[in-house]
Motif scaffolding. Structure first.
Motif, PDB file in Angstrom:
ATOM      1  N   LEU A  17       0.801  -1.223   0.000  1.00 24.99           N
ATOM      2  CA  LEU A  17       0.000   0.000   0.000  1.00 24.99           C
ATOM      3  C   LEU A  17       0.836   1.277   0.000  1.00 24.99           C
ATOM      4  N   ALA A  18       2.087   1.193   0.369  1.00 26.85           N
ATOM      5  CA  ALA A  18       2.923   2.397   0.519  1.00 26.85           C
ATOM      6  C   ALA A  18       2.888   3.241  -0.750  1.00 26.85           C
ATOM      7  N   GLY A  19       2.620   4.537  -0.581  1.00 26.48           N
ATOM      8  CA  GLY A  19       2.599   5.461  -1.699  1.00 26.48           C
ATOM      9  C   GLY A  19       1.246   5.649  -2.341  1.00 26.48           C
ATOM     10  N   THR A  20       0.220   4.908  -1.903  1.00 31.32           N
ATOM     11  CA  THR A  20      -1.128   5.047  -2.456  1.00 31.32           C
ATOM     12  C   THR A  20      -1.735   6.375  -2.005  1.00 31.32           C
ATOM     13  N   PRO A  21      -2.299   7.174  -2.922  1.00 27.29           N
ATOM     14  CA  PRO A  21      -2.894   8.468  -2.532  1.00 27.29           C
ATOM     15  C   PRO A  21      -3.950   8.285  -1.450  1.00 27.29           C
ATOM     16  N   ALA A  22      -3.902   9.157  -0.451  1.00 26.82           N
ATOM     17  CA  ALA A  22      -4.757   9.007   0.728  1.00 26.82           C
ATOM     18  C   ALA A  22      -5.768  10.144   0.832  1.00 26.82           C
ATOM     19  N   ARG A  23      -6.824   9.903   1.593  1.00 21.75           N
ATOM     20  CA  ARG A  23      -7.914  10.852   1.727  1.00 21.75           C
ATOM     21  C   ARG A  23      -7.528  12.066   2.569  1.00 21.75           C
ATOM     22  N   GLU A  24      -6.927  11.842   3.730  1.00 21.11           N
ATOM     23  CA  GLU A  24      -6.693  12.920   4.682  1.00 21.11           C
ATOM     24  C   GLU A  24      -5.237  13.360   4.759  1.00 21.11           C
ATOM     25  N   HIS A  25      -4.329  12.637   4.117  1.00 20.81           N
ATOM     26  CA  HIS A  25      -2.912  12.999   4.105  1.00 20.81           C
ATOM     27  C   HIS A  25      -2.348  12.586   2.766  1.00 20.81           C
ATOM     28  N   ASP A  26      -1.066  12.769   2.562  1.00 20.21           N
ATOM     29  CA  ASP A  26      -0.505  12.597   1.220  1.00 20.21           C
ATOM     30  C   ASP A  26      -0.665  11.177   0.688  1.00 20.21           C
ATOM     31  N   VAL A  27      -0.113  10.211   1.417  1.00 19.39           N
ATOM     32  CA  VAL A  27      -0.140   8.825   0.953  1.00 19.39           C
ATOM     33  C   VAL A  27      -0.321   7.881   2.135  1.00 19.39           C
ATOM     34  N   TYR A  28      -0.775   6.675   1.828  1.00 20.44           N
ATOM     35  CA  TYR A  28      -0.868   5.632   2.832  1.00 20.44           C
ATOM     36  C   TYR A  28       0.475   4.923   2.984  1.00 20.44           C
ATOM     37  N   ALA A  29       0.659   4.323   4.151  1.00 15.36           N
ATOM     38  CA  ALA A  29       1.818   3.477   4.415  1.00 15.36           C
ATOM     39  C   ALA A  29       1.433   2.018   4.190  1.00 15.36           C
ATOM     40  N   ALA A  30       2.427   1.174   4.005  1.00  9.82           N
ATOM     41  CA  ALA A  30       2.156  -0.258   3.949  1.00  9.82           C
ATOM     42  C   ALA A  30       1.442  -0.693   5.222  1.00  9.82           C
ATOM     43  N   HIS A  31       0.512  -1.609   5.091  1.00  4.86           N
ATOM     44  CA  HIS A  31      -0.224  -2.225   6.208  1.00  4.86           C
ATOM     45  C   HIS A  31      -1.211  -1.268   6.876  1.00  4.86           C
ATOM     46  N   GLN A  32      -1.569  -0.169   6.211  1.00  3.23           N
ATOM     47  CA  GLN A  32      -2.504   0.768   6.826  1.00  3.23           C
ATOM     48  C   GLN A  32      -3.960   0.346   6.637  1.00  3.23           C
ATOM     49  N   GLY A  33      -4.195  -0.669   5.799  1.00  2.00           N
ATOM     50  CA  GLY A  33      -5.540  -1.184   5.608  1.00  2.00           C
ATOM     51  C   GLY A  33      -5.522  -2.680   5.372  1.00  2.00           C
ATOM     52  N   ILE A  34      -6.668  -3.303   5.623  1.00  2.10           N
ATOM     53  CA  ILE A  34      -6.826  -4.754   5.470  1.00  2.10           C
ATOM     54  C   ILE A  34      -7.958  -5.016   4.487  1.00  2.10           C
ATOM     55  N   ALA A  35      -7.697  -5.831   3.471  1.00  2.00           N
ATOM     56  CA  ALA A  35      -8.733  -6.242   2.527  1.00  2.00           C
ATOM     57  C   ALA A  35      -9.204  -7.653   2.871  1.00  2.00           C
ATOM     58  N   LEU A  36     -10.511  -7.857   2.759  1.00  2.00           N
ATOM     59  CA  LEU A  36     -11.151  -9.155   2.987  1.00  2.00           C
ATOM     60  C   LEU A  36     -12.034  -9.415   1.770  1.00  2.00           C
ATOM     61  N   GLU A  37     -11.467 -10.051   0.740  1.00  2.00           N
ATOM     62  CA  GLU A  37     -12.102 -10.155  -0.573  1.00  2.00           C
ATOM     63  C   GLU A  37     -12.818 -11.498  -0.713  1.00  2.00           C
ATOM     64  N   SER A  38     -14.129 -11.443  -0.879  1.00  2.00           N
ATOM     65  CA  SER A  38     -14.928 -12.662  -1.048  1.00  2.00           C
ATOM     66  C   SER A  38     -14.868 -13.097  -2.508  1.00  2.00           C
ATOM     67  N   GLU A  39     -14.556 -14.385  -2.747  1.00  2.00           N
ATOM     68  CA  GLU A  39     -14.273 -14.824  -4.116  1.00  2.00           C
ATOM     69  C   GLU A  39     -14.112 -16.334  -4.187  1.00  2.00           C
ATOM     70  N   PHE A  40     -13.819 -16.848  -5.385  1.00  2.00           N
ATOM     71  CA  PHE A  40     -13.301 -18.197  -5.542  1.00  2.00           C
ATOM     72  C   PHE A  40     -11.811 -18.192  -5.201  1.00  2.00           C
ATOM     73  N   LEU A  41     -11.264 -19.373  -4.929  1.00  2.00           N
ATOM     74  CA  LEU A  41      -9.825 -19.475  -4.719  1.00  2.00           C
ATOM     75  C   LEU A  41      -9.083 -18.979  -5.956  1.00  2.00           C
ATOM     76  N   PRO A  42      -7.898 -18.367  -5.787  1.00  2.00           N
ATOM     77  CA  PRO A  42      -7.146 -17.894  -6.948  1.00  2.00           C
ATOM     78  C   PRO A  42      -6.771 -19.032  -7.886  1.00  2.00           C
ATOM     79  N   ASP A  43      -6.742 -18.716  -9.172  1.00  2.00           N
ATOM     80  CA  ASP A  43      -6.379 -19.670 -10.230  1.00  2.00           C
ATOM     81  C   ASP A  43      -7.324 -20.872 -10.269  1.00  2.00           C
ATOM     82  N   SER A  44      -8.528 -20.712  -9.758  1.00  3.16           N
ATOM     83  CA  SER A  44      -9.489 -21.827  -9.749  1.00  3.16           C
ATOM     84  C   SER A  44      -9.812 -22.389 -11.123  1.00  3.16           C
TER      85      SER A  44
END
Length: 343
Positions: free
Chosen positions: A286-313
């Motif tokens: 995530l490091a360097g991603t444009p952020a809402r309230e400050h310049d950029v996000y840092a790595a590990h500043q957010g957690i994704a929980l993506e509902s899906e099939f297993l990768p490469d299914s």
């Protein structure tokens, strides 16, 4: 709040939709990428907490590669070597992560303007037509999704799709959560996952082994713990700089697939889904991603929980989940619900 700015790449204005419920929760969306922009939750003490990472302006979303809040398709996660096989025929897909395809290709659904079909104070429905050969995928696909904000602070996402030729379909939303209003390292959040098995991957995120039991590993979130507790404690994590792995969910409709708590313990997220798997991503890049309230996000500043099939299914029919290939006579349907509750 999202600041106004210039038009989208197609020359038209961005279309922003705001949903509200009786509790004062506000969820905001954009037609470009059918993107979930914001989730503002009243905390009961007069304050409001933003639960999602996001950018300051719509055009900032074009300057990031983290898929912030975007709808992902035709196929979420990775397809090895950007290759499918159907009835003995090889199908080449558009690659966008080295030789592999990630999240539907370079011009996937995250990078399209979706049509607003209808909207009200509590829901908005989007539609997208994907032509035959789009990013290499076979068949014309018609897809719709409905965001609905319930009175109990549940944001539901219902997906539906049809095709005229057999094609693998796996749709998800790529929201990143920081339940501490994007303050601090999201690895301090506690997480519980209703999953007994996860899928090991190589350094490119491609599955390289059979499903593995979480018991006795750093991937055991059956009892709640912080992501920081066992972070980078084994080779499976080290290969991708943290958690970026799919978990095969236990089929228990009564329990959430995942529960996440803010570091201060004051906000809880429950995730319910009809999808067979959940990708846990600890924001390692995530490091360097444009952020809402400050310049950029840092790595590990957010957690994704993506509902899906297993990768490469599509290339692993042996895995114990429903078939990810959608047939012309069928309708793809999937629903994921995110419930945000002050504690």
């Amino acid at each position: 709040m999202l600041k106004p700015d210039s038009h989208a790449p197609d020359g038209a204005a961005w279309r922003i939709t705001v949903l509200r419920n009786g509790n004062g929760m506000v969820a905001t969306f954009m037609d470009w990428g059918a993107t979930w922009l914001s989730a503002r939750v009243p905390m009961g003490d007069g304050t409001v907490r933003e639960a999602l990472l996001g950018c300051a302006t719509p055009s900032d979303y074009l300057q990031q590669s983290a898929y912030l809040g975007a709808t992902v398709g035709r196929y979420a996660n990775r397809i090895a070597n950007a290759r499918l096989e159907l009835n003995g025929e090889a199908i080449a897909l558009s690659a966008n992560q080295g030789p592999h395809q990630l999240h539907g290709g370079p011009d996937g659904f995250h990078n399209r303007r979706w049509q607003i079909v209808c909207q009200s104070d509590s829901e908005v429905e989007y539609r997208l037509d994907s032509p035959d050969g789009d990013q290499g995928f076979p068949g014309t696909l018609l897809v719709s999704l409905r965001y609905r904000l319930e009175e109990d602070n549940t944001l539901s996402i219902a997906y539906q799709a049809t095709v005229d030729r057999a094609c693998p379909v796996s749709l998800t939303n790529h929201a990143y959560f920081n339940l501490d209003a994007d303050h601090g390292d999201a690895r301090q959040h506690r997480l519980q996952l209703n999953a007994d098995r996860y899928l090991p991957v190589d350094s490119e995120g491609i599955p390289n082994a059979a499903l593995k039991a979480v018991a006795g590993t750093s991937f055991d979130f059956r009892a709640a713990k912080t992501l920081a507790e066992d972070f980078l404690q084994d080779a499976d994590q080290q290969a991708v700089k943290g958690y970026d792995h799919a978990f095969l969910l236990n089929q228990d409709d009564a329990r959430p697939a995942a529960t996440l708590w803010s570091a201060d313990g004051r906000l809880q997220l429950e995730v319910f889904t009809t999808a067979p798997a959940l990708q846990l991503y600890s924001g390692n890049y995530l490091a360097g991603t444009p952020a809402r309230e400050h310049d950029v996000y840092a790595a590990h500043q957010g957690i994704a929980l993506e509902s899906e099939f297993l990768p490469d299914s599509p290339n692993h029919p042996e895995w114990p989940q429903p078939d990810c290939w959608l047939q012309p006579a069928e309708t793809y349907q999937s629903e994921t619900r995110y419930r945000l509750t002050p504690v």
